[in-house]
Design an enzyme around this catalytic site. Structure first.
Site, PDB file in Angstrom:
ATOM      1  N   CYS A 206       2.971   5.747   8.545  1.00  0.00           N
ATOM      2  CA  CYS A 206       2.086   6.102   7.425  1.00  0.00           C
ATOM      3  C   CYS A 206       1.342   7.397   7.774  1.00  0.00           C
ATOM      4  O   CYS A 206       0.817   7.529   8.892  1.00  0.00           O
ATOM      5  CB  CYS A 206       1.090   4.969   7.193  1.00  0.00           C
ATOM      6  SG  CYS A 206      -0.186   5.432   6.021  1.00  0.00           S
TER       7      CYS A 206
ATOM      8  N   CYS B  18      -8.654   2.727   6.011  1.00  0.00           N
ATOM      9  CA  CYS B  18      -7.903   3.222   4.855  1.00  0.00           C
ATOM     10  C   CYS B  18      -8.570   2.805   3.536  1.00  0.00           C
ATOM     11  O   CYS B  18      -9.008   1.662   3.397  1.00  0.00           O
ATOM     12  CB  CYS B  18      -6.499   2.650   4.960  1.00  0.00           C
ATOM     13  SG  CYS B  18      -5.519   2.923   3.526  1.00  0.00           S
TER      14      CYS B  18
ATOM     15  N   ASN C 236      -3.979  -7.528   7.864  1.00  0.00           N
ATOM     16  CA  ASN C 236      -4.826  -7.292   6.688  1.00  0.00           C
ATOM     17  C   ASN C 236      -4.859  -8.505   5.766  1.00  0.00           C
ATOM     18  O   ASN C 236      -5.839  -8.754   5.087  1.00  0.00           O
ATOM     19  CB  ASN C 236      -4.451  -5.981   5.986  1.00  0.00           C
ATOM     20  CG  ASN C 236      -3.150  -6.048   5.248  1.00  0.00           C
ATOM     21  OD1 ASN C 236      -3.101  -6.537   4.136  1.00  0.00           O
ATOM     22  ND2 ASN C 236      -2.085  -5.571   5.863  1.00  0.00           N
TER      23      ASN C 236
ATOM     24  N   GLU D  88      -0.156  -0.765  15.545  1.00  0.00           N
ATOM     25  CA  GLU D  88      -0.843   0.507  15.240  1.00  0.00           C
ATOM     26  C   GLU D  88      -1.726   0.934  16.416  1.00  0.00           C
ATOM     27  O   GLU D  88      -1.796   2.113  16.770  1.00  0.00           O
ATOM     28  CB  GLU D  88      -1.696   0.334  13.969  1.00  0.00           C
ATOM     29  CG  GLU D  88      -2.452   1.595  13.578  1.00  0.00           C
ATOM     30  CD  GLU D  88      -3.424   1.380  12.418  1.00  0.00           C
ATOM     31  OE1 GLU D  88      -3.123   0.589  11.508  1.00  0.00           O
ATOM     32  OE2 GLU D  88      -4.496   2.010  12.435  1.00  0.00           O
TER      33      GLU D  88
ATOM     34  N   THR E 282      -6.811   1.200  10.856  1.00  0.00           N
ATOM     35  CA  THR E 282      -6.934   1.501   9.421  1.00  0.00           C
ATOM     36  C   THR E 282      -7.245   0.283   8.554  1.00  0.00           C
ATOM     37  O   THR E 282      -7.700   0.433   7.427  1.00  0.00           O
ATOM     38  CB  THR E 282      -5.625   2.131   8.902  1.00  0.00           C
ATOM     39  OG1 THR E 282      -4.538   1.269   9.245  1.00  0.00           O
ATOM     40  CG2 THR E 282      -5.396   3.501   9.487  1.00  0.00           C
TER      41      THR E 282
ATOM     42  N   CYS F  25       0.873  -1.179   0.000  1.00  0.00           N
ATOM     43  CA  CYS F  25       0.000   0.000   0.000  1.00  0.00           C
ATOM     44  C   CYS F  25       0.914   1.235   0.000  1.00  0.00           C
ATOM     45  O   CYS F  25       2.139   1.112   0.154  1.00  0.00           O
ATOM     46  CB  CYS F  25      -0.885  -0.012   1.237  1.00  0.00           C
ATOM     47  SG  CYS F  25       0.080   0.091   2.753  1.00  0.00           S
TER      48      CYS F  25
HETATM   49  S1  SF4 Z   1      -3.219   3.274   6.532  1.00  0.00           S
HETATM   50 FE1  SF4 Z   1      -3.477   2.414   4.508  1.00  0.00          FE
HETATM   51  S2  SF4 Z   1      -1.762   3.225   3.344  1.00  0.00           S
HETATM   52 FE2  SF4 Z   1      -1.283   3.504   5.508  1.00  0.00          FE
HETATM   53  S3  SF4 Z   1      -0.134   1.694   6.103  1.00  0.00           S
HETATM   54 FE3  SF4 Z   1      -2.260   1.284   6.612  1.00  0.00          FE
HETATM   55  S4  SF4 Z   1      -3.056   0.230   4.790  1.00  0.00           S
HETATM   56 FE4  SF4 Z   1      -1.158   1.237   4.195  1.00  0.00          FE
END
Ligand code: SF4
Length: 286
Positions: free
Chosen positions: A98, A196, A226, A128, A168, A12
């Site tokens: 990010c 996201c 993910n 995160e 996200t 991404c």
């Molecule tokens: S927020 Fe989206 S672009 Fe950023 S690291 Fe996570 S998946 Fe990737």
């Protein structure tokens, strides 16, 4: 056999940015350290380590080192730790967080400073979320929920101000259900749509393509949240879903010559690895 490669595949934007920053530091001949794995993909981490990146688990390992670069991973790190690192003159900090993840940290920090309690939809052990939680003002209540059932644990009165924010990479449909239920419980709730777009597009694509192919192969790290999510979505629409993380895993695939195979990847899977795996699948099914 026919392979259909997903359109939204490979890194991404956030991961791509972080890896580009690392590569730039390597190119500049700097001594590069990473605090924990920069992304959830062992093959890419091995590639970076072969280029000279050293992964450390604790900043104590940097004691006595000078003129080094420390890369902050895509998921971000805890606020206190970040501030501590910034105060160390002999370390150059390159922030690979990010920008979307960083924006969420700012939301949580600002709103909790201004009196809002915080509810986060996410996985409590995910880096995160560990980082995001650290941005909540200590005087506010904070809850990390991972399901609709977890809402029962929230001990905030209906009239207290609350924000709801999501990791996200969480599934958008689940988040919608959680938003709907929490809106009935809290009179003063502000909801942030922080899933996201890249992950939403991948979810939509895997849902559509899984219905049309005989087999779904998802390439991603074993501990990539993910990737796991993509697997669970694909399984709703296809009975033949396999998750693999490296070229060697291709040996265990059972693909018939007349089958159509959809290939997807998590957001931290590099394109070079996908290419290698696809070549191997093609060769093995000739
Ligand atoms: S927020 Fe989206 S672009 Fe950023 S690291 Fe996570 S998946 Fe990737």
């Amino acid at each position: 056999m026919k392979i259909i490669l997903a359109k939204h595949i490979g890194f991404c934007k956030g991961v791509n940015r972080c890896i580009s920053l690392v590569e730039q530091e390597i190119k500049n001949k700097n001594k590069v350290y990473a605090l924990g794995e920069l992304l959830h993909n062992q093959q890419e981490m091995l590639r970076l380590e072969s280029l000279g990146v050293k992964v450390i688990k604790d900043i104590k390992e940097l004691n006595g080192l000078k003129d080094i670069t420390l890369i902050i991973r895509t998921h971000g790190i805890e606020k206190e730790l970040y501030q501590k690192l910034l105060s160390q003159d002999e370390i150059k900090i390159v922030d690979g967080t990010c920008p979307i993840v960083r924006k969420n940290q700012i939301i949580v920090e600002e709103y909790s400073k201004n009196g809002f309690n915080v509810i986060i939809y996410g996985d409590i052990d995910h880096p995160e979320i560990k980082a995001l939680v650290s941005y909540v003002s200590p005087e506010r209540k904070k809850y990390v929920i991972s399901s609709l059932e977890d809402i029962q644990k929230i001990d905030i009165s209906p009239f207290e101000p609350v924000i709801l924010i999501s990791q996200t990479t969480k599934p958008v449909n689940e988040y919608k259900k959680i938003c709907a239920l929490l809106k009935t419980k809290f009179k003063n709730i502000k909801v942030f749509n922080t899933i996201c777009k890249e992950t939403i597009l991948r979810e939509q694509e895997i849902e559509n393509l899984s219905k049309k192919v005989d087999m779904v192969i998802i390439i991603g790290g074993k501990n990539s949240a993910n990737t796991k999510k993509l697997v669970s979505i694909a399984k709703k629409y296809n009975d033949n879903v396999v998750s693999i993380s490296c070229e060697k895993d291709v040996e265990n695939l059972k693909i018939e010559k007349d089958e159509t195979v959809g290939v997807f990847s998590g957001a931290s899977t590099p394109k070079w690895l996908i290419q290698k795996i696809v070549e191997r699948i093609n060769n093995d099914t000739k």
